[in-house]
Design an enzyme around this catalytic site. Sequence first.
Site, PDB file in Angstrom:
ATOM      1  N   ARG A  13       4.034   1.599  12.052  1.00  0.00           N
ATOM      2  CA  ARG A  13       2.920   1.541  12.797  1.00  0.00           C
ATOM      3  C   ARG A  13       2.785   0.644  13.775  1.00  0.00           C
ATOM      4  NH1 ARG A  13      -1.329   3.690  15.743  1.00  0.00           N
ATOM      5  NH2 ARG A  13      -2.340   4.856  14.196  1.00  0.00           N
ATOM      6  N   CYS A  24      -6.413  -5.909  21.037  1.00  0.00           N
ATOM      7  CA  CYS A  24      -6.951  -4.538  20.729  1.00  0.00           C
ATOM      8  C   CYS A  24      -7.650  -4.530  19.464  1.00  0.00           C
ATOM      9  CB  CYS A  24      -5.687  -3.590  20.843  1.00  0.00           C
ATOM     10  SG  CYS A  24      -5.118  -2.971  22.341  1.00  0.00           S
ATOM     11  N   HIS A  25      -7.290  -5.264  18.549  1.00  0.00           N
ATOM     12  CA  HIS A  25      -7.600  -4.880  17.048  1.00  0.00           C
ATOM     13  C   HIS A  25      -8.820  -5.855  16.752  1.00  0.00           C
ATOM     14  CE1 HIS A  25      -5.218  -1.638  16.320  1.00  0.00           C
ATOM     15  NE2 HIS A  25      -4.154  -2.034  16.544  1.00  0.00           N
ATOM     16  N   CYS A  81       2.916   0.493  17.636  1.00  0.00           N
ATOM     17  CA  CYS A  81       1.788  -0.386  18.468  1.00  0.00           C
ATOM     18  C   CYS A  81       2.671  -1.206  19.704  1.00  0.00           C
ATOM     19  CB  CYS A  81       0.812  -0.989  17.771  1.00  0.00           C
ATOM     20  SG  CYS A  81      -0.436  -0.021  17.077  1.00  0.00           S
ATOM     21  N   CYS A  93      15.207  -3.228  -6.882  1.00  0.00           N
ATOM     22  CA  CYS A  93      15.540  -2.740  -8.359  1.00  0.00           C
ATOM     23  C   CYS A  93      16.498  -1.454  -8.078  1.00  0.00           C
ATOM     24  CB  CYS A  93      14.329  -2.069  -8.809  1.00  0.00           C
ATOM     25  SG  CYS A  93      12.973  -3.047  -9.298  1.00  0.00           S
ATOM     26  N   HIS A  95       9.858   0.643 -16.179  1.00  0.00           N
ATOM     27  CA  HIS A  95       8.503   0.124 -16.072  1.00  0.00           C
ATOM     28  C   HIS A  95       7.719   1.320 -16.618  1.00  0.00           C
ATOM     29  CE1 HIS A  95       9.244  -2.544 -12.605  1.00  0.00           C
ATOM     30  NE2 HIS A  95      10.176  -1.923 -12.397  1.00  0.00           N
ATOM     31  N   CYS A 111      13.375   4.387 -12.744  1.00  0.00           N
ATOM     32  CA  CYS A 111      12.132   3.446 -12.573  1.00  0.00           C
ATOM     33  C   CYS A 111      11.521   3.323 -14.076  1.00  0.00           C
ATOM     34  CB  CYS A 111      11.163   3.796 -11.471  1.00  0.00           C
ATOM     35  SG  CYS A 111      11.940   4.250  -9.878  1.00  0.00           S
TER      36      CYS A 111
HETATM   37  C1  HEC Z   1      -3.063  -1.430  23.551  1.00  0.00           C
HETATM   38  C2  HEC Z   1      -3.910  -1.486  22.186  1.00  0.00           C
HETATM   39  C3  HEC Z   1      -3.191  -1.949  20.979  1.00  0.00           C
HETATM   40  C4  HEC Z   1      -2.195  -3.092  20.701  1.00  0.00           C
HETATM   41  C5  HEC Z   1      -1.851  -4.029  21.585  1.00  0.00           C
HETATM   42  C6  HEC Z   1      -1.903  -2.863  19.320  1.00  0.00           C
HETATM   43  N1  HEC Z   1      -2.532  -1.941  18.776  1.00  0.00           N
HETATM   44 FE1  HEC Z   1      -2.460  -1.210  16.811  1.00  0.00          FE
HETATM   45  N2  HEC Z   1      -3.479   0.508  17.204  1.00  0.00           N
HETATM   46  C7  HEC Z   1      -3.998   0.775  18.470  1.00  0.00           C
HETATM   47  C8  HEC Z   1      -4.689   2.099  18.355  1.00  0.00           C
HETATM   48  C9  HEC Z   1      -5.184   2.796  19.626  1.00  0.00           C
HETATM   49  C10 HEC Z   1      -4.350   2.501  16.880  1.00  0.00           C
HETATM   50  C11 HEC Z   1      -4.959   3.859  16.467  1.00  0.00           C
HETATM   51  C12 HEC Z   1      -6.388   3.671  16.148  1.00  0.00           C
HETATM   52  C13 HEC Z   1      -6.714   2.391  15.283  1.00  0.00           C
HETATM   53  O1  HEC Z   1      -6.696   2.627  14.045  1.00  0.00           O
HETATM   54  O2  HEC Z   1      -7.116   1.608  15.769  1.00  0.00           O
HETATM   55  C14 HEC Z   1      -3.751   1.234  16.385  1.00  0.00           C
HETATM   56  C15 HEC Z   1      -3.443   1.395  15.009  1.00  0.00           C
HETATM   57  C16 HEC Z   1      -2.702   0.349  14.301  1.00  0.00           C
HETATM   58  C17 HEC Z   1      -2.743   0.409  12.949  1.00  0.00           C
HETATM   59  C18 HEC Z   1      -3.124   1.501  11.789  1.00  0.00           C
HETATM   60  C19 HEC Z   1      -4.750   1.129  11.123  1.00  0.00           C
HETATM   61  C20 HEC Z   1      -5.000   2.212  10.122  1.00  0.00           C
HETATM   62  O3  HEC Z   1      -6.061   2.067   9.796  1.00  0.00           O
HETATM   63  O4  HEC Z   1      -4.161   3.035   9.900  1.00  0.00           O
HETATM   64  C21 HEC Z   1      -2.170  -0.950  12.370  1.00  0.00           C
HETATM   65  C22 HEC Z   1      -2.005  -1.555  11.276  1.00  0.00           C
HETATM   66  C23 HEC Z   1      -2.227  -1.549  13.694  1.00  0.00           C
HETATM   67  N3  HEC Z   1      -2.489  -0.741  14.920  1.00  0.00           N
HETATM   68  C24 HEC Z   1      -1.433  -3.006  13.873  1.00  0.00           C
HETATM   69  C25 HEC Z   1      -1.304  -3.556  15.136  1.00  0.00           C
HETATM   70  C26 HEC Z   1      -0.386  -4.839  15.207  1.00  0.00           C
HETATM   71  C27 HEC Z   1       0.286  -5.632  13.991  1.00  0.00           C
HETATM   72  C28 HEC Z   1      -0.329  -4.928  16.468  1.00  0.00           C
HETATM   73  C29 HEC Z   1       0.662  -6.017  17.335  1.00  0.00           C
HETATM   74  C30 HEC Z   1       1.850  -5.984  17.055  1.00  0.00           C
HETATM   75  C31 HEC Z   1      -1.069  -3.714  17.315  1.00  0.00           C
HETATM   76  N4  HEC Z   1      -1.284  -3.081  16.385  1.00  0.00           N
HETATM   77  C32 HEC Z   1      -1.157  -3.752  18.570  1.00  0.00           C
HETATM   78  C33 HEC Z   1      -3.812   0.144  19.326  1.00  0.00           C
HETATM   79  C34 HEC Z   1      -3.303  -1.112  19.782  1.00  0.00           C
HETATM   80  C1  HEC Z   2      16.788  -2.185 -15.114  1.00  0.00           C
HETATM   81  C2  HEC Z   2      15.178  -2.325 -15.134  1.00  0.00           C
HETATM   82  C3  HEC Z   2      14.605  -1.746 -13.822  1.00  0.00           C
HETATM   83  C4  HEC Z   2      14.673  -0.609 -13.139  1.00  0.00           C
HETATM   84  C5  HEC Z   2      15.554   0.604 -13.384  1.00  0.00           C
HETATM   85  C6  HEC Z   2      13.536  -0.735 -12.014  1.00  0.00           C
HETATM   86  N1  HEC Z   2      13.107  -1.729 -12.000  1.00  0.00           N
HETATM   87 FE1  HEC Z   2      11.609  -2.475 -10.914  1.00  0.00          FE
HETATM   88  N2  HEC Z   2      11.684  -4.371 -11.494  1.00  0.00           N
HETATM   89  C7  HEC Z   2      12.389  -4.624 -12.469  1.00  0.00           C
HETATM   90  C8  HEC Z   2      12.033  -5.930 -13.055  1.00  0.00           C
HETATM   91  C9  HEC Z   2      12.788  -6.776 -14.341  1.00  0.00           C
HETATM   92  C10 HEC Z   2      10.918  -6.354 -12.157  1.00  0.00           C
HETATM   93  C11 HEC Z   2      10.271  -7.969 -12.081  1.00  0.00           C
HETATM   94  C12 HEC Z   2      11.060  -8.815 -11.039  1.00  0.00           C
HETATM   95  C13 HEC Z   2      10.298  -9.868 -11.042  1.00  0.00           C
HETATM   96  O1  HEC Z   2       9.143 -10.108 -11.578  1.00  0.00           O
HETATM   97  O2  HEC Z   2      10.743 -10.866 -10.443  1.00  0.00           O
HETATM   98  C14 HEC Z   2      10.901  -5.483 -11.215  1.00  0.00           C
HETATM   99  C15 HEC Z   2       9.732  -5.294 -10.155  1.00  0.00           C
HETATM  100  C16 HEC Z   2       9.683  -4.171  -9.226  1.00  0.00           C
HETATM  101  C17 HEC Z   2       8.519  -4.246  -8.400  1.00  0.00           C
HETATM  102  C18 HEC Z   2       7.555  -5.514  -7.930  1.00  0.00           C
HETATM  103  C19 HEC Z   2       6.372  -5.511  -8.912  1.00  0.00           C
HETATM  104  C20 HEC Z   2       5.505  -6.696  -8.675  1.00  0.00           C
HETATM  105  O3  HEC Z   2       4.616  -6.747  -9.235  1.00  0.00           O
HETATM  106  O4  HEC Z   2       6.189  -7.748  -8.048  1.00  0.00           O
HETATM  107  C21 HEC Z   2       8.146  -2.870  -7.868  1.00  0.00           C
HETATM  108  C22 HEC Z   2       7.518  -2.419  -6.892  1.00  0.00           C
HETATM  109  C23 HEC Z   2       9.310  -2.093  -8.847  1.00  0.00           C
HETATM  110  N3  HEC Z   2       9.948  -3.166  -9.695  1.00  0.00           N
HETATM  111  C24 HEC Z   2       9.815  -0.912  -8.619  1.00  0.00           C
HETATM  112  C25 HEC Z   2      10.552  -0.248  -9.138  1.00  0.00           C
HETATM  113  C26 HEC Z   2      10.868   1.268  -8.668  1.00  0.00           C
HETATM  114  C27 HEC Z   2      10.269   2.009  -7.765  1.00  0.00           C
HETATM  115  C28 HEC Z   2      12.105   1.578  -9.493  1.00  0.00           C
HETATM  116  C29 HEC Z   2      12.963   2.881  -9.193  1.00  0.00           C
HETATM  117  C30 HEC Z   2      13.289   3.396  -7.926  1.00  0.00           C
HETATM  118  C31 HEC Z   2      12.420   0.589 -10.391  1.00  0.00           C
HETATM  119  N4  HEC Z   2      11.465  -0.627  -9.998  1.00  0.00           N
HETATM  120  C32 HEC Z   2      13.485   0.202 -11.153  1.00  0.00           C
HETATM  121  C33 HEC Z   2      12.930  -3.826 -13.363  1.00  0.00           C
HETATM  122  C34 HEC Z   2      13.592  -2.596 -13.074  1.00  0.00           C
END
Ligand code: HEC
Ligand code: HEC
Lengths: 142, 268
Positions: free
Chosen positions: B225, B187-188, B229, B121, B87, B83
């Site tokens: 996550r 929920c959220h 959920c 990449c 980068h 990387c």
């Molecule tokens: C039955 C209730 C419930 C439903 C439905 C639910 N969640 Fe959650 N979710 C939770 C609970 C409980 C947690 C852990 C505590 C918290 O951060 O709210 C959580 C945590 C999360 C977190 C982590 C927040 C953090 O700060 O780390 C994300 C992101 C999330 N939920 C997204 C979703 C999404 C997207 C959906 C729908 C696909 C969904 N949840 C549906 C109950 C629910």
């Molecule tokens: C040979 C060159 C090369 C290598 C090796 C490379 N990258 Fe990249 N990477 C790029 C280029 C060029 C872009 C920009 C692509 C674009 O702008 O569309 C990019 C884009 C990205 C992006 C998105 C950045 C953005 O702002 O959109 C991430 C994240 C990233 N590289 C992570 C990595 C990681 C982690 C590794 C190693 C595991 C890696 N790259 C190895 C050339 C490389």
Amino acid sequence: LAGGILSAGAAEIAPDEVVFKDDIEVMDSLTGQPGDPANGREVFADRKLGNCLACHANSDMSELPFHGDVGPVIDGVASRYEPSQLRAIVVNSKNVFGPETIMPSFYRLENGARPMEEFQGKTILSAQQVEDVVAYLTTLSD
Amino acid sequence: LALSGAAAADPDDNKLIIDGEEIATDAAAPEGSPFDRLYSGWRFRTSETQDLQADDFENPGFAAITLGEELWDTVEGSEGKSCASCHGDVSEGMKGVRANMPKWSEAAGKPQTLENHINTCRTDRMGADAWKWESEEMLAMTALVGLQSRGMPTSVQTDGPMQEWWEKGKDLYYTRVGQLDMACANCHEANFGKMIRADHLSQGQINGFPVYRLKWGGLGSIHRRFKGCMENVRAEPFKRGSDEFIALELYVASRGEGLSVETPSVRN
Ligand code: HEC
Ligand code: HEC
Ligand code: HEC
């Protein structure tokens, strides 16, 4: 229950055959049997069954930790609702509270999209568990 | 007069200060937001869990940062590159990158998450194998890249070619799923601040990902996550990296517009 005349003992009302009165009452026991309040208490608390405690705090269960507050405190609920209304709420909360409620409908089949395979075509609670939890709720008067 | 239960359970007023610098854990709600104010999930955790995130030496997510730094410099694949070859120093090359994910990619013809970019990449530029979504390597790298944006406000593109994906994500957010028949919004959005059994519901924001979850005993991705959920409401989850979860990630990111990146955050 397709096309059968059932003997009294097996007269369980299928989820899509439950009759609602004015959307807010279900008059008849789903099993033809009275519920068992002691088992209903288990259903209320058990995370794999009703898990009602997740949303409803309940002073009668002060021995258990973690009462939720997403729904109203359940204390005294029998003084606010008739048994037929409690049955309606548990069977299909959406009929009673409207489609926006977060409370699950415990005895209906058309729930959310993409149910996990093991729960497909199944209600959350069985007819008897609904009757048991309703019987338990009727013990919670002020 | 007693306070209502909900008020007592609202987000707390604690401040997240890391190395003497405050990281804002709330933000003004963007236009059209269903919220009055945005709150990071950090504000809903216990002070013990909060403290773990306030100190990088205590933060268990930092073990992965060390691994990520090693991987950053590791040459892999047919092109003989790491990387760093392209980068440079991660703190310069990846600054701000996490804050704008997912991003539209002309080449892919769809939004790309951080994981997608990293794998592009690896496969197209390094000639190396893609990392699995939830692999130790991918989590370490997304944590390391995310850390370079810590404290920066998140902002994602939602117009132009992103709009259709955003709409799809919004749709998923409000669709009731599973036998328990609940949508993310039940929920959220409608009930954040309340207790659901032992869990203090947050707004479900993704500004801290990948998060170190004490329950997982490790880091986990945004899609993990989402999957959890969905499973909790007995729904068949979408796959990590699926178009559905990418759309949902975009939409959820837009709901957190303006919240600071907290990667790697700590949750219970
Ligand atoms: C039955 C209730 C419930 C439903 C439905 C639910 N969640 Fe959650 N979710 C939770 C609970 C409980 C947690 C852990 C505590 C918290 O951060 O709210 C959580 C945590 C999360 C977190 C982590 C927040 C953090 O700060 O780390 C994300 C992101 C999330 N939920 C997204 C979703 C999404 C997207 C959906 C729908 C696909 C969904 N949840 C549906 C109950 C629910
Ligand atoms: C040979 C060159 C090369 C290598 C090796 C490379 N990258 Fe990249 N990477 C790029 C280029 C060029 C872009 C920009 C692509 C674009 O702008 O569309 C990019 C884009 C990205 C992006 C998105 C950045 C953005 O702002 O959109 C991430 C994240 C990233 N590289 C992570 C990595 C990681 C982690 C590794 C190693 C595991 C890696 N790259 C190895 C050339 C490389
Ligand atoms: C995910 C949350 C949730 C779960 C689980 C839940 N409920 Fe509810 N319940 C609610 C909400 C919220 C209301 C209030 C109506 C509304 O706002 O939609 C309610 C209302 C009620 C009421 C009426 C209370 C009153 O005082 O008006 C009863 C009775 C009830 N629920 C019983 C149960 C039983 C029994 C179970 C388990 C078998 C259960 N609930 C599971 C959320 C829940």
